[in-house]
Design a protein around this motif. Structure first.
Motif, PDB file in Angstrom:
ATOM      1  N   ASP A 119      43.612  -2.846  67.156  1.00  0.00           N
ATOM      2  CA  ASP A 119      42.919  -4.161  68.137  1.00  0.00           C
ATOM      3  C   ASP A 119      41.948  -3.597  68.890  1.00  0.00           C
ATOM      4  N   HIS A 120      41.631  -2.136  69.426  1.00  0.00           N
ATOM      5  CA  HIS A 120      40.828  -1.726  70.494  1.00  0.00           C
ATOM      6  C   HIS A 120      40.095  -0.545  69.936  1.00  0.00           C
ATOM      7  N   LEU A 121      40.139  -0.176  68.591  1.00  0.00           N
ATOM      8  CA  LEU A 121      39.241   0.981  68.193  1.00  0.00           C
ATOM      9  C   LEU A 121      37.934   0.928  68.476  1.00  0.00           C
ATOM     10  N   ASP A 122      37.398  -0.250  68.226  1.00  0.00           N
ATOM     11  CA  ASP A 122      35.641  -0.376  68.757  1.00  0.00           C
ATOM     12  C   ASP A 122      35.331  -0.355  69.999  1.00  0.00           C
ATOM     13  N   ASP A 123      36.471  -0.160  70.980  1.00  0.00           N
ATOM     14  CA  ASP A 123      36.341  -0.227  72.331  1.00  0.00           C
ATOM     15  C   ASP A 123      36.406   1.341  72.768  1.00  0.00           C
ATOM     16  N   THR A 124      35.173   1.866  72.890  1.00  0.00           N
ATOM     17  CA  THR A 124      35.147   3.231  72.978  1.00  0.00           C
ATOM     18  C   THR A 124      35.654   3.807  74.388  1.00  0.00           C
ATOM     19  N   SER A 125      36.077   3.056  75.244  1.00  0.00           N
ATOM     20  CA  SER A 125      36.337   3.390  76.614  1.00  0.00           C
ATOM     21  C   SER A 125      37.907   3.447  76.669  1.00  0.00           C
ATOM     22  N   ILE A 126      38.379   2.866  75.835  1.00  0.00           N
ATOM     23  CA  ILE A 126      40.013   2.866  75.682  1.00  0.00           C
ATOM     24  C   ILE A 126      40.343   3.493  74.527  1.00  0.00           C
ATOM     25  N   ALA A 127      39.881   3.457  73.424  1.00  0.00           N
ATOM     26  CA  ALA A 127      40.191   3.872  71.975  1.00  0.00           C
ATOM     27  C   ALA A 127      40.521   5.457  71.944  1.00  0.00           C
ATOM     28  N   PRO A 128      40.216   6.399  72.668  1.00  0.00           N
ATOM     29  CA  PRO A 128      40.344   7.813  72.478  1.00  0.00           C
ATOM     30  C   PRO A 128      41.832   7.878  73.173  1.00  0.00           C
ATOM     31  N   ALA A 129      42.232   7.196  74.335  1.00  0.00           N
ATOM     32  CA  ALA A 129      43.334   7.501  75.093  1.00  0.00           C
ATOM     33  C   ALA A 129      44.579   6.896  74.342  1.00  0.00           C
ATOM     34  N   LEU A 130      44.084   5.689  73.748  1.00  0.00           N
ATOM     35  CA  LEU A 130      45.072   5.148  72.839  1.00  0.00           C
ATOM     36  C   LEU A 130      45.329   6.039  71.614  1.00  0.00           C
ATOM     37  N   LEU A 131      44.698   6.575  71.069  1.00  0.00           N
ATOM     38  CA  LEU A 131      44.758   7.533  69.680  1.00  0.00           C
ATOM     39  C   LEU A 131      45.579   8.593  70.259  1.00  0.00           C
ATOM     40  N   VAL A 132      45.323   9.334  71.561  1.00  0.00           N
ATOM     41  CA  VAL A 132      46.148  10.492  72.051  1.00  0.00           C
ATOM     42  C   VAL A 132      47.841  10.114  72.183  1.00  0.00           C
ATOM     43  N   ARG A 133      47.751   8.695  72.749  1.00  0.00           N
ATOM     44  CA  ARG A 133      49.178   8.046  72.867  1.00  0.00           C
ATOM     45  C   ARG A 133      49.976   8.024  71.665  1.00  0.00           C
ATOM     46  N   PHE A 134      49.160   7.454  70.519  1.00  0.00           N
ATOM     47  CA  PHE A 134      49.601   7.321  69.179  1.00  0.00           C
ATOM     48  C   PHE A 134      49.981   8.683  68.599  1.00  0.00           C
ATOM     49  N   GLU A 135      49.218   9.582  68.852  1.00  0.00           N
ATOM     50  CA  GLU A 135      49.679  11.017  68.216  1.00  0.00           C
ATOM     51  C   GLU A 135      50.954  11.420  68.962  1.00  0.00           C
ATOM     52  N   LEU A 136      51.044  11.225  70.324  1.00  0.00           N
ATOM     53  CA  LEU A 136      52.362  11.510  70.820  1.00  0.00           C
ATOM     54  C   LEU A 136      53.444  10.583  70.395  1.00  0.00           C
ATOM     55  N   ALA A 137      53.336   9.543  70.165  1.00  0.00           N
ATOM     56  CA  ALA A 137      54.404   8.710  69.397  1.00  0.00           C
ATOM     57  C   ALA A 137      54.609   9.112  67.977  1.00  0.00           C
ATOM     58  N   MET A 138      53.609   9.594  67.362  1.00  0.00           N
ATOM     59  CA  MET A 138      53.807  10.212  66.080  1.00  0.00           C
ATOM     60  C   MET A 138      54.841  11.541  66.153  1.00  0.00           C
ATOM     61  N   LEU A 139      54.381  12.244  67.002  1.00  0.00           N
ATOM     62  CA  LEU A 139      55.242  13.428  67.236  1.00  0.00           C
ATOM     63  C   LEU A 139      56.698  13.124  67.313  1.00  0.00           C
ATOM     64  N   ALA A 140      56.729  12.143  68.289  1.00  0.00           N
ATOM     65  CA  ALA A 140      58.171  11.891  68.523  1.00  0.00           C
ATOM     66  C   ALA A 140      58.794  11.196  67.416  1.00  0.00           C
ATOM     67  N   GLU A 141      58.325  10.362  66.489  1.00  0.00           N
ATOM     68  CA  GLU A 141      58.762   9.661  65.213  1.00  0.00           C
ATOM     69  C   GLU A 141      59.013  10.845  64.143  1.00  0.00           C
ATOM     70  N   LEU A 142      58.184  12.054  64.373  1.00  0.00           N
ATOM     71  CA  LEU A 142      58.495  12.923  63.345  1.00  0.00           C
ATOM     72  C   LEU A 142      59.523  13.999  63.800  1.00  0.00           C
ATOM     73  N   GLY A 143      60.053  13.694  65.066  1.00  0.00           N
ATOM     74  CA  GLY A 143      61.323  14.540  65.683  1.00  0.00           C
ATOM     75  C   GLY A 143      60.514  15.791  66.453  1.00  0.00           C
ATOM     76  N   PHE A 144      59.487  15.790  66.730  1.00  0.00           N
ATOM     77  CA  PHE A 144      58.992  16.754  67.874  1.00  0.00           C
ATOM     78  C   PHE A 144      58.263  16.366  68.971  1.00  0.00           C
ATOM     79  N   GLY A 145      59.142  15.024  69.526  1.00  0.00           N
ATOM     80  CA  GLY A 145      58.441  14.738  70.633  1.00  0.00           C
ATOM     81  C   GLY A 145      58.319  15.777  72.135  1.00  0.00           C
ATOM     82  N   LEU A 146      57.440  15.419  72.883  1.00  0.00           N
ATOM     83  CA  LEU A 146      57.307  16.074  74.008  1.00  0.00           C
ATOM     84  C   LEU A 146      58.104  15.556  74.977  1.00  0.00           C
TER      85      LEU A 146
END
Lengths: 240, 200
Positions: A119-146
């Motif tokens: 929903d926000h990927l074309d908003d360059t002011s928040i998309a990068p931070a959202l992608l970092v959070r998404f990667e954190l969520a991915m790590l958690a789902e894969l069993g390597f949560g920080l």
């Protein structure tokens, strides 16, 4: 077999002359593939693009089959992304991470996170931070949560500025000072309290360095997978 | 039950069935037509296929396919030397040539970046494109790539790659197709058309 679910398109692959194999991240059925007959027709092409949100009906004779999809557009995001390089690289990067998940394994949390991201990927002011959070969520789902809530050494919950590359746990400024060169930086916007939510590009790049370290170490290297080019391109764009 | 067709004809049908747009049934019909019109079709087709197989080359300059290297387009002095059109595939080059809308030289990438298909930037004909961008006289590069996620991701990648060179990078417009009725267009295309509206 038949089900209906909401999904976000993460990949489209040509199949034969007129059909495509659609890769959807669905709410209740996880990453799920299916054939769309006539998917390369002009009528369907605009809908069948990565990033679009669709309502999908999947049918197959038995569950093990690839099955066929009938899809209807809900939100057509892709057209907004085509002119924004960060959006396209971000989408490709998120899709590459989602492909690490086993097929047909529901991850409703990740689906919601992906929804917010697209929903926000074309908003360059928040998309990068959202992608970092998404990667954190991915790590958690894969069993390597920080564990970023408390210091691994002292249990302190304040002044958390490092992450241990060994344990993936936060380390406070005082406890980490002697090991400064060996610890990863924890940018303020990733702390559990979320008190600071407007990161600079340098902080976002630090966030990507953090998630990238653990994704490489725990996911890509053990599986012998190629690191996604799109992620490097995304980080290069926000660094510029 | 033994096949009513000899192995040579069966092989012809199998090969025809591998062509795009032909299934086993249509391949049988095509094979039957070829056999019935042996002198008018089958023999000239076999000869044309043999000569093409012997002579076909990939142009080392642009990636086009031709029987000469450099290809006919690259050698054509009447084409605008200041303009270069980048396309995904030879089929796209042929489509633009059929339309006759641009008198330029081309550069065929041989695909687009696609994680799903495992196509990475190093798999594309990009080194040669960078070399051509540095050639004196070239002023504009038109990225005639598909309006898909993969096509436009590749377009952005090329734009970044060519940013050090003093050439103008343009892309094809996105919007209402000729004969298109607004009522039947998707919201994304309409949004792109509104964004890229021009003075009438």
């Amino acid at each position: 077999m038949q089900w209906q679910d909401e999904g976000i398109i993460i990949g489209v692959k040509r199949h034969g002359e007129g059909s495509v194999i659609l890769e959807l991240m669905t709410k209740g059925h996880g990453r799920h593939l299916g054939l769309v007959r006539g998917g390369r027709s002009p009528r369907q092409q605009a809908t069948l693009q990565a990033g679009n949100r669709v309502d999908a009906v999947w049918r197959a004779r038995i569950e093990e089959q690839l099955g066929t999809y009938a899809v209807e557009a809900v939100t057509l995001n892709t057209a907004r992304f085509l002119g924004v390089s960060v959006a396209l690289y971000g989408l490709a990067s998120a899709a590459a991470l989602l492909r690490l998940l086993p097929e047909r394994d529901p991850h409703p949390g990740l689906f919601e996170a992906l929804g917010v991201l697209v929903d926000h990927l074309d908003d360059t002011s928040i998309a990068p931070a959202l992608l970092v959070r998404f990667e954190l969520a991915m790590l958690a789902e894969l069993g390597f949560g920080l564990d970023l809530g408390a210091c691994a050494a002292t249990g302190a919950t304040a002044e958390l500025v490092y992450v241990s590359p060994k344990s993936g746990r936060a380390v406070s400024a005082a406890a980490g000072a002697p090991f400064h060169g060996r610890l990863l930086a924890l940018p303020a916007f990733l702390r559990d309290d979320r008190s600071y939510d407007h990161p600079t590009s340098a902080e976002v790049v630090a966030g990507f360095a953090l998630t990238g370290y653990f994704l490489r170490r725990h996911v890509f290297m053990p599986r012998g997978l190629a690191w996604p080019d799109a992620r490097d391109l995304f980080v290069a764009q926000i660094r510029d | 039950m033994a096949s009513p067709i000899g192995p040579e004809i069966e092989r012809l049908i199998q090969l025809l069935a591998r062509l795009p747009g032909l299934g086993p049934r249509s391949a049988r019909r095509a094979a039957l037509t070829l056999i019935k019109k042996k002198e008018q079709l089958l023999v000239p087709l076999a000869e044309a296929a043999r000569i093409t197989a012997e002579r076909v080359l990939v142009c080392t300059s642009c990636g086009n396919i031709d029987t000469a290297d450099p290809c006919t387009i690259c050698c054509d002095m009447r084409r605008d030397p200041t303009l270069l059109v980048v396309v995904e595939d030879v089929a796209d080059l042929w489509a633009l040539e059929r339309a006759g809308v641009i008198n330029a030289r081309y550069h065929v990438l041989g695909g687009v970046i696609s994680a799903l298909d495992g196509i990475r930037p190093e798999d594309l004909n990009l080194d040669r494109l960078v070399a051509r961008a540095a050639e004196p006289g070239l002023t504009e590069i038109v990225l005639a790539l598909n309006a898909t996620v993969d096509g436009q991701t590749t377009a952005h990648y090329i734009t970044d790659l060519l940013s050090p060179y003093p050439v103008k990078i343009t892309r094809l417009a996105h919007g209402v197709p000729v004969g298109g009725e607004l009522d039947y267009l998707d919201e994304g295309t309409l949004a792109a058309a509104i964004r890229q509206r021009t003075t009438f």
